[in-house]
Write an enzyme that holds these catalytic residues in place. Structure first.
Site, mmCIF file in Angstrom:
data_model
loop_
_atom_site.group_PDB
_atom_site.id
_atom_site.type_symbol
_atom_site.label_atom_id
_atom_site.label_comp_id
_atom_site.label_asym_id
_atom_site.label_seq_id
_atom_site.Cartn_x
_atom_site.Cartn_y
_atom_site.Cartn_z
ATOM 1 C CB SER A 143 -0.916 0.012 1.228
ATOM 2 O OG SER A 143 -0.146 0.104 2.424
ATOM 3 N N GLY A 146 2.604 2.252 3.212
ATOM 4 C CA GLY A 146 3.394 1.207 3.843
ATOM 5 C C GLY A 146 4.522 0.719 2.973
ATOM 6 C CB CYS A 147 4.917 -2.426 1.116
ATOM 7 S SG CYS A 147 4.569 -3.460 2.564
ATOM 8 C CB ILE A 148 4.160 2.051 -2.128
ATOM 9 C CG1 ILE A 148 3.286 0.979 -2.777
ATOM 10 C CG2 ILE A 148 4.604 3.093 -3.151
ATOM 11 C CD1 ILE A 148 3.974 0.180 -3.850
ATOM 12 C CB THR A 151 9.561 -0.404 -1.863
ATOM 13 O OG1 THR A 151 9.157 -1.572 -1.141
ATOM 14 C CG2 THR A 151 10.297 -0.812 -3.120
#
Length: 206
Positions: A143, A146-148, A151
């Protein structure tokens, strides 16, 4: 960026010559009814990501996928699985198959298993991309907050030019999505639209 900080933020990292597409955690848990992380409207992001995948493949650009995966007892989840208990849906043998990818990788496209938010943390992703000569990481998936975000921030730290595709990401509220895109664009990545990303991915490699 105007305001009290003047032009302190929102420089551009730009596009290099060798982009790769990293599709982050686009799995059933976020897109299908009953999923523990179901998003309110995942369809547009899924369709935009599919277009990016097609463009990258057609030009011979690398495509890398990530999934979250834990052992059966969550012993490799550290404190993250305590903070977000629903991550147990990604444990080996968990009911529901929520960790299954929504789009299908083709042979030769790595699927990187991770235990934390960033696709780079504790994984082989940076080495894989550097070995392939990649200089730009196009980020899509879920999301945004979060992970976007994690990253893209780590991509910058590893020496890649992060390009976050606005249309190809989603979050649990539109407000979270937009706020995090604004902050990413100010400090850690370039936020781009789908048409621009497609045009860059379709360019013939040098």
């Amino acid at each position: 960026m105007t305001g009290p900080h003047g032009t302190a933020f929102s420089g551009r990292v730009g596009w290099g010559e060798r982009p790769a597409l990293v599709v982050v955690d686009l799995v059933r848990a976020y897109t299908e009814a009953g999923g523990p992380f179901l998003l309110p409207d995942p369809g547009p992001a899924v369709r935009a990501t599919a277009a990016l995948v097609e463009a990258a493949r057609s030009a011979g650009r690398p495509v890398v996928w990530t999934v979250v995966r834990y052992d059966r007892g969550l012993s490799d989840g550290g404190l993250f699985v305590r903070k977000v208990p629903a991550l147990a849906a990604f444990a080996d043998g968990a009911d529901g198959g929520w960790g299954g990818l929504v789009l299908e990788p083709v042979p030769g496209e790595p699927v990187v298993a991770k235990q934390y938010a960033s696709a780079f943390f504790g994984t082989s992703l940076a080495a894989t991309l550097h070995t392939a000569g990649v200089d730009t990481v196009v980020v899509a998936g879920v999301s945004t907050s979060g992970c976007i975000r994690a990253t893209a921030t780590d991509a910058l730290g590893h020496g890649f030019r992060p390009q976050v595709v606005r249309d190809a990401c989603a979050d649990r509220t539109a407000e979270l999505h937009e706020q995090n895109l604004r902050d990413l664009d100010a400090k850690y990545a370039d936020v781009t639209d789908l048409a621009d990303a497609l045009a860059h991915l379709r360019r013939s490699p040098p």
